[in-house]
Design a protein around this motif. Sequence first.
Motif, PDB file in Angstrom:
ATOM      1  N   MET A   1       1.488  -1.154   0.161  1.00 17.83           N
ATOM      2  CA  MET A   1      -0.156   0.219   0.255  1.00 17.83           C
ATOM      3  C   MET A   1       1.139   1.056   0.293  1.00 17.83           C
ATOM      4  O   MET A   1       1.843   0.671   0.719  1.00 17.83           O
ATOM      5  N   ASN A   2       0.426   1.895  -0.432  1.00 17.91           N
ATOM      6  CA  ASN A   2       1.212   2.846  -0.399  1.00 17.91           C
ATOM      7  C   ASN A   2       1.176   4.435   0.290  1.00 17.91           C
ATOM      8  O   ASN A   2       0.094   4.422   0.995  1.00 17.91           O
ATOM      9  N   LYS A   3       2.551   5.230   1.220  1.00 19.60           N
ATOM     10  CA  LYS A   3       1.890   5.212   1.579  1.00 19.60           C
ATOM     11  C   LYS A   3       1.324   7.230   2.055  1.00 19.60           C
ATOM     12  O   LYS A   3       1.108   7.775   2.760  1.00 19.60           O
ATOM     13  N   GLU A   4       1.595   7.919   0.209  1.00 12.42           N
ATOM     14  CA  GLU A   4       1.686   9.183   0.599  1.00 12.42           C
ATOM     15  C   GLU A   4       0.893   8.972  -1.115  1.00 12.42           C
ATOM     16  O   GLU A   4       1.777   8.302  -1.936  1.00 12.42           O
ATOM     17  N   MET A   5       0.164  10.156  -1.398  1.00 14.70           N
ATOM     18  CA  MET A   5      -0.246  10.663  -2.425  1.00 14.70           C
ATOM     19  C   MET A   5       0.334  11.635  -2.817  1.00 14.70           C
ATOM     20  O   MET A   5      -0.102  13.424  -2.070  1.00 14.70           O
ATOM     21  N   SER A   6       0.204  12.560  -4.160  1.00 12.63           N
ATOM     22  CA  SER A   6       0.383  13.832  -4.252  1.00 12.63           C
ATOM     23  C   SER A   6      -1.007  14.422  -5.159  1.00 12.63           C
ATOM     24  O   SER A   6      -1.494  13.624  -5.899  1.00 12.63           O
ATOM     25  N   THR A 110     -11.193  17.325   9.155  1.00 14.31           N
ATOM     26  CA  THR A 110     -10.453  17.353  10.039  1.00 14.31           C
ATOM     27  C   THR A 110      -8.950  16.234   9.986  1.00 14.31           C
ATOM     28  O   THR A 110      -8.376  16.617  10.210  1.00 14.31           O
ATOM     29  N   LEU A 111      -9.373  15.116   8.961  1.00 10.69           N
ATOM     30  CA  LEU A 111      -8.176  14.241   9.258  1.00 10.69           C
ATOM     31  C   LEU A 111      -7.190  15.100   7.409  1.00 10.69           C
ATOM     32  O   LEU A 111      -5.881  14.689   8.217  1.00 10.69           O
ATOM     33  N   ALA A 112      -7.769  15.429   6.946  1.00 17.02           N
ATOM     34  CA  ALA A 112      -6.443  16.267   6.070  1.00 17.02           C
ATOM     35  C   ALA A 112      -6.039  17.807   6.531  1.00 17.02           C
ATOM     36  O   ALA A 112      -4.343  17.122   6.298  1.00 17.02           O
ATOM     37  N   LEU A 113      -6.943  18.063   8.002  1.00 23.17           N
ATOM     38  CA  LEU A 113      -5.365  19.162   8.484  1.00 23.17           C
ATOM     39  C   LEU A 113      -4.789  18.524   9.166  1.00 23.17           C
ATOM     40  O   LEU A 113      -3.262  18.510   9.956  1.00 23.17           O
ATOM     41  N   ARG A 114      -4.511  16.920   9.620  1.00 20.71           N
ATOM     42  CA  ARG A 114      -3.477  16.700  10.302  1.00 20.71           C
ATOM     43  C   ARG A 114      -2.548  15.531   8.926  1.00 20.71           C
ATOM     44  O   ARG A 114      -1.198  15.344   9.256  1.00 20.71           O
ATOM     45  N   VAL A 115      -3.103  14.997   7.419  1.00 22.83           N
ATOM     46  CA  VAL A 115      -2.089  14.577   7.305  1.00 22.83           C
ATOM     47  C   VAL A 115      -1.768  15.346   5.538  1.00 22.83           C
ATOM     48  O   VAL A 115      -1.238  14.476   4.845  1.00 22.83           O
ATOM     49  N   PHE A 142     -12.496  12.318  -2.281  1.00 26.51           N
ATOM     50  CA  PHE A 142     -12.649  11.556  -2.484  1.00 26.51           C
ATOM     51  C   PHE A 142     -11.312  10.043  -3.259  1.00 26.51           C
ATOM     52  O   PHE A 142     -11.528   8.887  -3.387  1.00 26.51           O
ATOM     53  N   GLU A 143     -10.369  10.961  -4.372  1.00 28.07           N
ATOM     54  CA  GLU A 143      -9.315  10.355  -4.586  1.00 28.07           C
ATOM     55  C   GLU A 143      -8.620  10.066  -3.203  1.00 28.07           C
ATOM     56  O   GLU A 143      -7.951   8.408  -2.609  1.00 28.07           O
ATOM     57  N   TYR A 144      -8.323  10.596  -1.988  1.00 28.86           N
ATOM     58  CA  TYR A 144      -7.937   9.853  -1.070  1.00 28.86           C
ATOM     59  C   TYR A 144      -8.337   8.407  -0.299  1.00 28.86           C
ATOM     60  O   TYR A 144      -7.583   7.730   0.170  1.00 28.86           O
ATOM     61  N   VAL A 145     -10.002   8.726   0.220  1.00 25.66           N
ATOM     62  CA  VAL A 145     -10.694   8.019   0.892  1.00 25.66           C
ATOM     63  C   VAL A 145     -10.213   7.292  -0.102  1.00 25.66           C
ATOM     64  O   VAL A 145     -10.233   5.610   0.146  1.00 25.66           O
ATOM     65  N   ALA A 146     -10.430   6.608  -1.548  1.00 23.96           N
ATOM     66  CA  ALA A 146     -10.097   5.408  -2.462  1.00 23.96           C
ATOM     67  C   ALA A 146      -8.820   5.107  -2.521  1.00 23.96           C
ATOM     68  O   ALA A 146      -8.726   3.755  -2.221  1.00 23.96           O
ATOM     69  N   ASN A 147      -7.802   5.630  -2.485  1.00 21.52           N
ATOM     70  CA  ASN A 147      -6.353   5.348  -1.913  1.00 21.52           C
ATOM     71  C   ASN A 147      -6.060   4.555  -0.661  1.00 21.52           C
ATOM     72  O   ASN A 147      -5.159   3.593  -0.478  1.00 21.52           O
ATOM     73  N   PHE A 148      -6.826   5.131   0.766  1.00 22.93           N
ATOM     74  CA  PHE A 148      -6.075   5.142   2.202  1.00 22.93           C
ATOM     75  C   PHE A 148      -7.218   4.702   2.788  1.00 22.93           C
ATOM     76  O   PHE A 148      -7.356   3.811   3.800  1.00 22.93           O
ATOM     77  N   ILE A 149      -8.605   4.625   2.169  1.00 19.44           N
ATOM     78  CA  ILE A 149      -9.576   4.317   3.689  1.00 19.44           C
ATOM     79  C   ILE A 149     -10.192   3.047   2.700  1.00 19.44           C
ATOM     80  O   ILE A 149     -10.912   1.942   3.698  1.00 19.44           O
ATOM     81  N   LYS A 150     -10.408   3.412   1.778  1.00 22.31           N
ATOM     82  CA  LYS A 150     -11.380   1.935   0.855  1.00 22.31           C
ATOM     83  C   LYS A 150     -11.181   0.684   1.789  1.00 22.31           C
ATOM     84  O   LYS A 150     -11.192   0.017   1.618  1.00 22.31           O
TER      85      LYS A 150
END
Length: 150
Positions: A1-6, A110-115, A142-150
């Motif tokens: 799993m990728n740990k970072e996205m641009s 809330t999450l975005a302000l941390r990550v 939605f890109e973040y959620v698709a990459n790291f949450i789902k």
Amino acid sequence: MNKEMSFKLSAPLKVTKDGQFEETSELTLVAPSMKDRKQAANLLQIVKRSKKRQESEILKNFTMEQIEAAQATAESRAVEVNEDEGEPDLRDVICSYCDDLEVFYSTFDTLALRVCNVLDETPLLKSHLEQMSLCDYEEMCFEYVANFIK
């Protein structure tokens, strides 16, 4: 799993760094950590509930005999299927089946302000979120959620 996205923005954000204004068109977001587990869990629940509601809505249109026949056909074929193929767009699922999109967006904020960082190690601030276009914000969310949450 990728740990970072641009994430590339369609319009640059103005950022204060060392007392100077700079512009950036790219954000860096990292995967949620243990510190972020509450927001990540809340987003995951929203995604799972939305998918479950969608599934229930779809299944309402079929009889039990049709469902069983489809399952039997799928089992008899025993063909390897790519899980990503045919899967509905996450944005569509959440927007269509989430009870309260504002809760989803608020949790993501809330999450975005941390990550998220806007410039090197400069963290994303609420004022940066407010500068973003709605399209960029939703795309990032939605890109973040698709990459790291789902």
